[in-house]
Scaffold this motif. Structure first.
Motif, PDB file in Angstrom:
ATOM      1  N   GLN A   1    -112.156 -18.731  66.613  1.00 57.69           N
ATOM      2  CA  GLN A   1    -111.777 -17.431  66.109  1.00 57.69           C
ATOM      3  C   GLN A   1    -111.212 -16.575  67.243  1.00 57.69           C
ATOM      4  O   GLN A   1    -110.205 -15.923  67.089  1.00 57.69           O
ATOM      5  CB  GLN A   1    -113.006 -16.758  65.490  1.00 57.69           C
ATOM      6  CG  GLN A   1    -112.616 -15.687  64.502  1.00 57.69           C
ATOM      7  CD  GLN A   1    -113.815 -14.962  63.936  1.00 57.69           C
ATOM      8  OE1 GLN A   1    -114.891 -14.943  64.520  1.00 57.69           O
ATOM      9  NE2 GLN A   1    -113.616 -14.343  62.789  1.00 57.69           N
ATOM     10  N   LEU A   2    -111.867 -16.629  68.382  1.00 59.26           N
ATOM     11  CA  LEU A   2    -111.451 -15.785  69.499  1.00 59.26           C
ATOM     12  C   LEU A   2    -111.463 -16.586  70.796  1.00 59.26           C
ATOM     13  O   LEU A   2    -112.488 -16.656  71.468  1.00 59.26           O
ATOM     14  CB  LEU A   2    -112.407 -14.599  69.641  1.00 59.26           C
ATOM     15  CG  LEU A   2    -112.375 -13.564  68.527  1.00 59.26           C
ATOM     16  CD1 LEU A   2    -113.456 -12.532  68.748  1.00 59.26           C
ATOM     17  CD2 LEU A   2    -111.019 -12.884  68.462  1.00 59.26           C
ATOM     18  N   PRO A   3    -110.336 -17.167  71.152  1.00 59.94           N
ATOM     19  CA  PRO A   3    -110.325 -17.946  72.386  1.00 59.94           C
ATOM     20  C   PRO A   3    -110.389 -17.043  73.625  1.00 59.94           C
ATOM     21  O   PRO A   3    -109.960 -15.886  73.581  1.00 59.94           O
ATOM     22  CB  PRO A   3    -108.998 -18.693  72.329  1.00 59.94           C
ATOM     23  CG  PRO A   3    -108.131 -17.893  71.438  1.00 59.94           C
ATOM     24  CD  PRO A   3    -109.039 -17.180  70.470  1.00 59.94           C
ATOM     25  N   ARG A   4    -110.925 -17.554  74.681  1.00 59.51           N
ATOM     26  CA  ARG A   4    -110.957 -16.914  76.006  1.00 59.51           C
ATOM     27  C   ARG A   4    -111.501 -15.490  75.973  1.00 59.51           C
ATOM     28  O   ARG A   4    -110.921 -14.564  76.522  1.00 59.51           O
ATOM     29  CB  ARG A   4    -109.573 -16.988  76.643  1.00 59.51           C
ATOM     30  CG  ARG A   4    -109.156 -18.446  76.764  1.00 59.51           C
ATOM     31  CD  ARG A   4    -108.001 -18.670  77.651  1.00 59.51           C
ATOM     32  NE  ARG A   4    -108.166 -18.028  78.928  1.00 59.51           N
ATOM     33  CZ  ARG A   4    -107.184 -17.926  79.809  1.00 59.51           C
ATOM     34  NH1 ARG A   4    -105.989 -18.427  79.513  1.00 59.51           N
ATOM     35  NH2 ARG A   4    -107.373 -17.347  80.959  1.00 59.51           N
ATOM     36  N   ILE A   5    -112.651 -15.392  75.333  1.00 62.22           N
ATOM     37  CA  ILE A   5    -113.295 -14.106  75.125  1.00 62.22           C
ATOM     38  C   ILE A   5    -114.304 -13.814  76.236  1.00 62.22           C
ATOM     39  O   ILE A   5    -114.802 -12.700  76.362  1.00 62.22           O
ATOM     40  CB  ILE A   5    -113.960 -14.122  73.720  1.00 62.22           C
ATOM     41  CG1 ILE A   5    -114.076 -12.740  73.163  1.00 62.22           C
ATOM     42  CG2 ILE A   5    -115.258 -14.871  73.711  1.00 62.22           C
ATOM     43  CD1 ILE A   5    -112.786 -12.176  72.714  1.00 62.22           C
ATOM     44  N   CYS A   6    -114.628 -14.847  77.021  1.00 63.99           N
ATOM     45  CA  CYS A   6    -115.568 -14.648  78.128  1.00 63.99           C
ATOM     46  C   CYS A   6    -115.274 -15.627  79.257  1.00 63.99           C
ATOM     47  O   CYS A   6    -114.287 -16.336  79.203  1.00 63.99           O
ATOM     48  CB  CYS A   6    -117.020 -14.772  77.666  1.00 63.99           C
ATOM     49  SG  CYS A   6    -117.461 -16.351  76.955  1.00 63.99           S
TER      50      CYS A   6
END
Lengths: 329, 329
Positions: free
Chosen positions: B324-329
């Motif tokens: 859903q949300l790549p490279r979020i951390c």
């Protein structure tokens, strides 16, 4: 990309590849951290990110290297390594078969070393924002009582031992990058040195300095010691072991073995009255059989390393400047 | 590239940027490992590689996040974090001023948390083989005696507390990527939770589960608990705190806050007879002031999470699938 998102695909990747090859009770709890009992004492920690290219090379791969490299760093304090963590940054499109091959090799290196990987992390970045796979490993260990090893502990009169031939790792990587073929394949010396070190510190607890000459090679490590301890260092070129194949490859590639990375060698500074005993022990060990005394610590030319050349002259051995060998570990 | 080669430029980078902002005695020995004394006990270790994009975002940057994220993971065992390591992978061409800004913020986060970065490593990769900067951090801590916290420790009847509003971090990142402007800027909740946790475990040592809902969000963490502990979990949608601005942004972006990463929140499963005491304590803490009881552990529908919706229905809350949300951390 979905393998890094933290959802179902992430779980599958972790269970089917990482748990399979790193299998140990602590890792498989599936918590975001691992815990273990420790005795009171002095602990050592070291971390290394591995970005080597190519990922697979003669004598090893990024998986085994990421175990050896970090275990070596932590054990250069004299510590017995206990546990490791592993952090993966995967590039979108990395073949799962290649990942599995690397993780398998990493698991095997960890089992061989007797140091389990007990916690980890996986991230995925878009194609073109990584390079296949980067691996960070961090290791912790316990330092036996009575040791006081450090780069700033060199004393005038200390003898310098190298545990074997220099330049193998870097030359293997460069030859493999340049597609060079020699009569014999040059193999990386990548190996975990903690068993050798455990034997060494047991026999000679008053070892002063211990370091693995990785990036920057032997020349850089000796320069670090001379600066940190504010002493001079003299070495003798003729005594430094370099394999003929490595020498030839270095000539061809325009490289100096003194500055080439090693991944299975150590440099040790030890009081002169202990050096024979230590050398004998090291030579009896598989990973130290070609150990040699290559020089000594002197009061003159502080913070400087000099070398008696084969032609009888004496020259300054400076720090590595520039990037002789990028992405070597 | 020369900054990663292990020679003079590497030393300069380390001394002028890393030593400057991470300044502490242990780091500055310039050995490849750090050592420290520890008491006997139970230790916790956690590692995280940070690949977030953009590097700087409302409420933080990759530097502060890499401190908060890993401290949170290690302290979710109830541990008091002691020390951290940091491994940098820099992309050739990264502006030194940007690196310095990030390292400064990272140093500040470490000082604020009271957990020093004592050992590190820097690698440089060619342009196009990285993405500015990736940071791996590993933290170790000591678990106070008498705690036994783990994802597999949930018990039927446990109450579930969330320490504040969900979705802030992921929504802040996505809004910033999409250049969305709202009436109020949505800020990441990135924060180190170990002081809150230290207070919590002192008052209620028999906390069963504790985890920070990062990648995959609240829904994924609850699913992990239900699987690891082989229990069912029921939550009530109305009780789950979500900021109005986050709700609006999620609607606009087509996201579900339940699956959005948080970086300064924790979920806690605790025996029902302790929940009021714990909730009161959490609400008295700056980082827990919006804590709410959002549900409980049940004997039915094992390994499954269900939610009473605002409309009065009940639906299954599944794992996150896909990225859903790549490279979020």
């Amino acid at each position: 990309m979905s393998h890094g998102g933290g959802g179902k695909a992430s779980s599958q990747l972790i269970e089917q590849i990482f748990f399979k090859y790193f299998a140990n009770e602590m890792l498989c709890t599936a918590d975001d951290q691992a815990s273990f009992d420790i005795p009171a004492g002095r602990m050592s920690i070291s971390t290394d990110s591995h970005v080597i290219s190519p990922l697979i090379f003669p004598g090893g791969d990024i998986g085994s290297l990421s175990v050896h490299g970090t275990l070596n760093d932590v054990s250069m304090s004299g510590a017995k390594p206990l546990y490791m963590s592993a952090g993966f940054i995967l590039e979108e499109g990395l073949k799962l078969s290649l990942l599995e091959k690397i993780v398998k090799s990493m698991g095997q290196a960890s089992v061989d070393a007797g140091v389990p990987i007990i916690t980890g992390d996986t991230k995925v970045v878009e194609k073109g924002h990584g390079d296949g796979i980067f691996i960070n490993t961090t290791a912790i260990g316990i330092i036996p009582e009575g040791l006081d090893i450090g780069g700033d502990k060199a004393q005038i009169g200390d003898k310098i031992i190298i545990s074997g031939s220099i330049g193998d790792h870097g030359t293997a990587i460069m030859s493999s990058r340049e597609n060079l073929e020699f009569d014999t394949t040059i193999k990386s010396d990548s190996a975990a040195l903690h068993h050798l070190i455990a034997d060494m510190v047991q026999v000679v607890p008053d070892i002063h300095c211990l370091r693995d000459p990785t990036r920057g090679g032997l020349a850089t490590t000796l320069n670090e010691f001379s600066r940190q301890s504010n002493v001079g260092i003299d070495i003798i070129e003729q005594k430094i072991p370099v394999k003929t194949s490595v020498k030839s490859a270095c000539e061809l590639l325009g490289l100096d073995p003194m500055y080439i990375a090693n991944e299975g060698k150590l440099i040790c500074l030890v009081p002169a009255n202990k050096v024979d005993e230590l050398l004998k022990l090291m030579q009896s060990h598989k990973l130290g059989k070609d150990s040699k005394i290559i020089g000594e610590v002197v009061a003159e030319h502080k913070k400087m390393v000099t070398m008696q050349t084969q032609l009888g002259g004496r020259r300054i051995v400076d720090y590595l400047t520039g990037d002789q060998l990028p992405r070597i570990c």
